[in-house]
Design an enzyme around this catalytic site. Structure first.
Site, mmCIF file in Angstrom:
data_model
loop_
_atom_site.group_PDB
_atom_site.id
_atom_site.type_symbol
_atom_site.label_atom_id
_atom_site.label_comp_id
_atom_site.label_asym_id
_atom_site.label_seq_id
_atom_site.Cartn_x
_atom_site.Cartn_y
_atom_site.Cartn_z
ATOM 1 N N GLU A 130 0.821 -1.224 0.000
ATOM 2 C CA GLU A 130 0.000 0.000 0.000
ATOM 3 C C GLU A 130 0.850 1.268 0.000
ATOM 4 O O GLU A 130 0.300 2.364 0.049
ATOM 5 C CB GLU A 130 -0.946 0.019 1.222
ATOM 6 C CG GLU A 130 -2.210 -0.756 0.975
ATOM 7 C CD GLU A 130 -3.254 -0.600 2.058
ATOM 8 O OE1 GLU A 130 -4.452 -0.726 1.754
ATOM 9 O OE2 GLU A 130 -2.893 -0.373 3.234
ATOM 10 N N ASN A 158 -3.229 -14.218 0.207
ATOM 11 C CA ASN A 158 -4.492 -14.955 0.307
ATOM 12 C C ASN A 158 -4.699 -15.717 -1.012
ATOM 13 O O ASN A 158 -3.883 -15.613 -1.936
ATOM 14 C CB ASN A 158 -5.659 -14.025 0.665
ATOM 15 C CG ASN A 158 -5.924 -12.970 -0.402
ATOM 16 O OD1 ASN A 158 -5.526 -13.136 -1.551
ATOM 17 N ND2 ASN A 158 -6.586 -11.897 -0.012
ATOM 18 N N GLY A 169 -5.905 -10.703 7.499
ATOM 19 C CA GLY A 169 -4.606 -11.031 6.909
ATOM 20 C C GLY A 169 -3.484 -10.210 7.537
ATOM 21 O O GLY A 169 -2.365 -10.701 7.734
ATOM 22 N N ASP A 170 -3.783 -8.961 7.861
ATOM 23 C CA ASP A 170 -2.776 -8.100 8.508
ATOM 24 C C ASP A 170 -2.466 -8.622 9.910
ATOM 25 O O ASP A 170 -1.301 -8.624 10.351
ATOM 26 C CB ASP A 170 -3.283 -6.655 8.615
ATOM 27 C CG ASP A 170 -3.817 -6.130 7.287
ATOM 28 O OD1 ASP A 170 -3.309 -6.566 6.240
ATOM 29 O OD2 ASP A 170 -4.740 -5.299 7.310
HETATM 30 O O1 RIB Z 1 -6.467 -5.085 5.289
HETATM 31 C C1 RIB Z 1 -7.427 -4.220 5.822
HETATM 32 C C2 RIB Z 1 -7.046 -2.798 5.543
HETATM 33 O O2 RIB Z 1 -7.080 -2.589 4.144
HETATM 34 C C3 RIB Z 1 -7.982 -1.765 6.104
HETATM 35 O O3 RIB Z 1 -7.649 -1.369 7.413
HETATM 36 C C4 RIB Z 1 -7.918 -0.652 5.085
HETATM 37 O O4 RIB Z 1 -7.344 0.520 5.560
HETATM 38 C C5 RIB Z 1 -7.147 -1.226 3.900
HETATM 39 O O5 RIB Z 1 -5.866 -0.789 3.877
#
Ligand code: RIB
Length: 304
Positions: free
Chosen positions: A136, A180, A244-245
């Site tokens: 991101e 994923n 996933g985070d």
């Molecule tokens: O993976 C979830 C995240 O994806 C959210 O918190 C949103 O901000 C996007 O980045």
């Protein structure tokens, strides 16, 4: 040093709805919530809650969303001295969350696009450190941090989310990829890997570990030496946003604690599941004790 996260900081606008809107469709919900998020910051908090010392390197604007993100980091014990303030608004994500926990996300990247590798101080890159990356923030800047981490003797865990075509250099600079199922399929299609064996072929081709997170089916770890399956931990799922985070954060914390990959896989599955218990990406992360207790119930099996 424990875990360094170089990545995105967003503020999430969460909209619970009965079902996700189709293209061209408007759906009505009842309420919305504003909460800190972003794949980078979600990973940082998940790693911190899992017990790691964490440094978060990210970019925010000079605005109230930045205050929201900073407040959350401080409350959880992640220092904010490595955040840079840039001339763009703090990133914002619009997230529709359906009754079955599935989501659909649009991100306005704003300040994330201005994050530079130069923001990472030398003290953050250490031989025993684990660096967590996503897609991101600019890929070239993430790649520079990955290469610095590896050169210092640290390890790189890279979530290829949201999926983008990555150059060979990215795969060469990662120790572990986290993907994923759709991301595994996209990687396979781009690099001509067999759909059925994509993760293990990638592990062999780039000499790394590949973790495929599979939701209710758990997760599979593939390395050049074999494959292992960890079942999903059972929780009452409210919202899968950030699962996933949370997996990556708990997994990275386990590696930073010198746990072997299979234990890290278990911790990641437990951390990912615990994060699904409430609306929002950062509202129900598991603590170190909760993750350990749940992970202990998961049996990892070697796949033939
Ligand atoms: O993976 C979830 C995240 O994806 C959210 O918190 C949103 O901000 C996007 O980045």
């Amino acid at each position: 040093m424990g875990v360094v996260v170089f990545g995105s900081i967003n503020v999430d606008l969460l909209f619970p709805v009965r079902s996700l809107p189709q293209p061209g469709q408007t759906v009505l919900g009842e309420h919305y919530r504003v909460a800190p998020g972003g794949k980078g910051m979600n990973q940082a908090l998940a790693a911190r809650w899992a017990g790691a010392e964490v440094r978060m390197i990210g970019a925010v604007g000079d605005d109230r969303f930045a205050d929201l993100a900073r407040d959350r980091l401080v409350r959880v014990g992640v220092p904010t001295q490595d955040l840079i303030t840039v001339d763009a608004p703090t990133a914002c994500a619009a997230i529709a969350v359906a009754e079955d926990g599935e989501n659909s996300i649009v991100v306005a990247s704003g300040a994330n696009r201005l994050l530079k590798a130069a923001a990472v101080p030398p003290s953050a890159v250490t031989p025993d450190g684990v660096t967590l990356l996503q897609l991101e923030v600019p890929m070239a800047e993430s790649l520079a941090i990955a290469q610095r981490t590896r050169a210092a003797g640290g390890r790189v865990v890279w979530s290829l989310a949201p999926f983008a075509v990555v150059p060979h250099d990215v795969l060469a600079a990662a120790d572990v990829l986290v993907l994923n199922a759709p991301e595994v399929a996209a990687l396979a299609s781009h690099f001509g890997l067999s759909a059925a064996r994509a993760a293990s072929e990638a592990a062999e081709r780039w000499n790394l570990a590949v973790v495929s997170t599979l939701g209710a089916t758990g997760a599979v770890l593939a390395t050049p030496d074999g494959q292992w399956h960890c079942p999903a931990a059972i929780v009452d799922v409210v919202d899968t946003t950030g699962a996933g985070d949370a997996f990556a954060g708990a997994f990275g914390a386990a590696l930073a604690a010198r746990k072997p990959l299979i234990e890290a896989l278990r911790d990641g599955c437990a951390g990912g599941a615990l994060a699904c218990r409430a609306l929002g990406a950062q509202e129900s992360h598991g603590t170190e004790a909760e993750i350990s207790a749940l992970a202990a119930t998961l049996t990892v099996e070697a796949l033939g």
